[in-house]
Design an enzyme around this catalytic site. Structure first.
Site, short mmCIF file in Angstrom:
data_model
loop_
_atom_site.label_atom_id
_atom_site.label_comp_id
_atom_site.label_asym_id
_atom_site.label_seq_id
_atom_site.Cartn_x
_atom_site.Cartn_y
_atom_site.Cartn_z
N ILE A 65 1.02 -1.32 -0.20
CA ILE A 65 -0.03 0.14 0.04
C ILE A 65 1.02 1.31 -0.09
CG2 ILE A 65 -1.69 1.15 1.28
CD1 ILE A 65 -2.59 -1.65 2.54
N ASP A 115 15.94 2.42 9.78
CA ASP A 115 15.51 1.15 10.35
C ASP A 115 14.69 1.19 11.49
OD1 ASP A 115 15.34 -1.54 10.94
OD2 ASP A 115 17.24 -2.00 11.00
N LYS A 253 -1.43 -2.26 17.19
CA LYS A 253 -2.41 -1.20 16.28
C LYS A 253 -3.05 -0.47 17.51
CE LYS A 253 -1.06 -2.21 12.23
NZ LYS A 253 -0.47 -1.18 11.46
N THR A 292 -1.20 -7.57 -0.52
CA THR A 292 0.30 -6.93 -0.52
C THR A 292 1.21 -8.06 -0.24
OG1 THR A 292 0.21 -6.35 1.89
CG2 THR A 292 -0.78 -4.54 0.48
#
Ligand SMILES: NC(=O)c1ccc[n+]([C@@H]2O[C@H](COP(=O)([O-])OP(=O)(O)OC[C@H]3O[C@@H](n4cnc5c(N)ncnc54)[C@H](OP(=O)(O)O)[C@@H]3O)[C@@H](O)[C@H]2O)c1
Length: 438
Positions: A65, A115, A253, A292
Site C-alpha cells: 500500500i 531502520d 495497532k 500486498t
C-alpha cells in the site's frame, strides 16, 4: 450485433439464436462476479488535488500500500522522502527509485535510511532532520512501515531486545514523531500538515499489555516447559504462542491509535509564537484487506507449501482482497481531502474514504494514553542507554583489535628490516656493495 440477434429471435424464435441458453446461464454469474469485485474493491478517492511542492515523508513506501501511495503522490507532484531500512546505495533501492521517477515523471524522490527496528537508526535520522536551521519544509508524514509474524510463526526480537512487531509497528512511530515534533510545530502557519497512521481492524481485538514486549519476557514465554504430557501439552503451548502473536499485532495497532490521539493533543496544546492556531492534523487510516507482500507472507506463513496453496486459491484472494492501489485510496483521501486541512479537530479515523468512529474507547482514554506515553518514553530511554553501552563496548573492542593488528604489523616490519640488515652484513665478497664499503 445485439439488434440483429433480437430481430432474429423475434422473427424465427429464440431457440434459433446460436448458444443463447449457455450464454444466458453464464451471464448472471459473470454479473455477480463483477458486483462482488466492485464491492470488495472498496471506495475510491475522488479528489483531483495536485500535490506540487508538498514534502512527504513515508515509511513502508517500498512495498504494498505504501508503494502505491508514494506512486500516486509523486504522480501529483509531491516530493517524496522514502524512509527505508536499506541504505540509499542498495542497488534494488536505486532501481526502485529510478523506476518511480520515470513512471511518475517526478525527479523529487529520494531515500533516507531509517531502520524501524533500531531506535539508534531512527534517532540518527530524525536528529539530523531536526537540527537543520531554518527548519526544513515538511507537509506530511505517512506511517505505513509494518511487520507481521505469519500465523503460528516465531516471534523475532530486535537489536534493542524488543518484540519486532511492537518496535516496528508502534514504538518506532512513537520515537520518530517524538523527535520530529519540533520540526512539525515549526512549520509556517499557512501550511496544511498531516500525520497519517496506518491501522488495521485487528486493533478491535487488541489487549493493552506493553510489558509483553520485552525480549526477555518473550523468550521466557517461548521457553516455558509444558505442564502436561505429550502432544496435548505441546499443542497447548503452540496455541498460546499463536494467540500471543495475534494479540501482539492487535496490541501494536491499538497502542498506535492511542498514541495517535495523544499526539494530536500534544500538537494542539502547543502555543505558537506567532499566535496562529496549530495547523497539524492526525489521521488514522484503515485500508481494508489487500493483496500486498505483507498479507501474502502472513497468509502463506512464509512457507513454500503455503505459497502453493495461495497460488492455487489465488482467484479467491483476487476477488475478496483489494489490490494495493485500491488499499491506497483511503490514504489518498486522508492526504488530499480539504476538510482535514481546516479546523481544530482530530484525530480522524478513515475507512472506505469516509470518517468512521473508533471501536475501542481506550483510544480516547486520557489515563491509558498517559500510561502508554510514559511507558514508551521509559522503554526507549532504557533501550537507548543499553544500546549506547553496547555500541561503546563494540567500538572499544574494535579499536583494541585494530591496535593489536597494527602492533603485529609493526613487529613483522621490524623483523623484516632486521632481516635485511643481517643480509647487509653478509655481503658477497667482490660484489659492488662490498667494494663500495671498502
Ligand atoms: N495489507 C493489508 O491487508 C492491510 C490491512 C489493514 C491494514 N494494513 C496496514 O497498512 C500498512 C501497509 O501494509 P502493507 O500490507 O502494504 O505492508 P507490507 O507490504 O508488509 O510492507 C511493509 C513495509 O514496511 C517496511 N518495513 C518493514 N520492516 C521495516 C523496518 N524494520 N524498517 C523500515 N521499514 C520496514 C517494508 O520495507 P521493505 O520493503 O524494505 O521490507 C515495507 O515497505 C501497514 O501498517 C498495515 O498494518 C494492511
Amino acid at each position: 450485433m445485439p439488434v440483429h440477434f433480437i430481430i432474429k429471435g423475434l422473427s424465427e424464435g429464440f431457440p434459433s439464436i446460436p448458444y443463447l441458453y449457455p450464454v444466458l446461464k453464464v451471464v448472471p454469474w459473470l454479473l455477480l462476479l463483477a458486483v462482488l469485485k466492485v464491492y470488495f474493491g472498496g471506495a475510491r478517492n475522488k479528489s483531483e488535488r495536485l500535490m506540487h511542492s508538498k514534502v512527504v515523508m513515508i515509511t513502508g513506501g517500498t512495498s504494498g500500500i505504501g508503494a502505491s501511495i508514494a506512486h500516486e503522490l509523486a504522480s501529483r507532484g509531491a516530493q517524496i522522502i522514502l524512509l527505508t531500512q536499506h541504505p540509499p546505495s542498495d542497488i534494488f533501492l536505486v532501481d526502485y527509485i529510478q523506476d518511480l521517477r520515470n513512471s511518475t515523471k517526478n525527479q523529487l524522490i529520494y531515500a533516507e535510511q531509517v531502520d524501524l527496528s533500531s531506535l539508534h537508526s531512527i534517532r540518527t535520522f530524525a536528529t539530523k532532520w531536526v537540527d537543520n536551521a531554518p527548519p526544513r519544509r515538511l507537509d506530511m508524514i505517512i506511517l505505513c512501515g509494518n511487520t507481521a509474524v505469519p500465523q503460528g510463526g516465531k516471534k523475532k526480537i530486535t537489536k534493542d531486545g524488543l518484540d519486532e512487531e511492537w518496535q516496528v509497528n508502534y514504538l518506532a512511530n512513537f520515537h520518530l514523531l517524538s523527535i520530529l515534533s519540533p520540526a512539525i510545530r515549526a512549520q509556517p502557519p499557512d501550511r496544511d500538515i498531516r500525520i497519517v497512521f496506518a491501522t488495521c481492524s485487528s486493533y478491535i481485538g487488541g489487549t493493552m499489555d506493553p510489558k509483553q514486549t520485552e525480549g526477555a519476557a518473550i523468550a521466557n514465554t517461548t521457553a516455558t516447559k509444558p505442564r502436561g504430557k505429550g502432544k496435548t501439552a505441546a499443542a497447548t503451548r503452540t496455541n498460546t504462542n499463536k494467540r500471543k502473536n495475534h494479540n501482539m499485532f492487535g496490541m501494536t495497532k491499538l497502542a498506535l491509535m492511542t498514541f495517535a490521539n495523544s499526539f494530536q493533543s500534544h500538537l494542539s496544546s502547543y502555543k505558537r509564537p506567532d499566535n496562529f492556531p496549530v495547523n497539524a492534523r492526525v489521521l488514522i487510516v484503515d485500508p481494508g484487506f489487500c493483496r500486498t507482500p505483507g498479507t501474502r507472507r502472513w497468509l502463506t506463513r512464509g512457507s513454500l507449501l503455503g505459497l502453493l496453496f495461495y497460488l492455487m486459491t489465488w482467484p479467491l484472494w483476487w476477488l475478496i482482497l483489494k489490490s494495493p492501489e485500491q488499499g491506497a485510496q483511503s490514504f489518498l483521501y486522508a492526504t488530499m481531502e480539504a476538510k482535514f486541512g481546516r479546523g481544530t479537530g482530530g484525530p480522524y479515523l478513515i475507512k472506505e474514504c469516509r470518517e468512521v468512529d473508533f471501536l475501542r474507547k481506550e483510544i480516547k482514554d486520557e489515563a491509558i494514553a498517559k500510561q502508554l506515553w510514559e511507558f514508551s518514553e521509559k522503554q526507549i530511554e532504557a533501550k537507548e542507554k543499553e544500546g549506547a553501552v553496547k555500541r561503546a563496548l563494540e567500538k572499544k573492542e574494535k579499536e583494541e583489535e585494530e591496535k593489536k593488528k597494527k602492533q603485529q604489523q609493526d613487529t613483522s616490519t621490524s623483523t623484516t628490516t632486521e632481516g635485511s640488515g643481517s643480509a647487509k652484513s653478509q655481503q658477497t665478497p667482490g660484489s659492488r656493495r662490498s667494494r663500495k664499503a671498502k
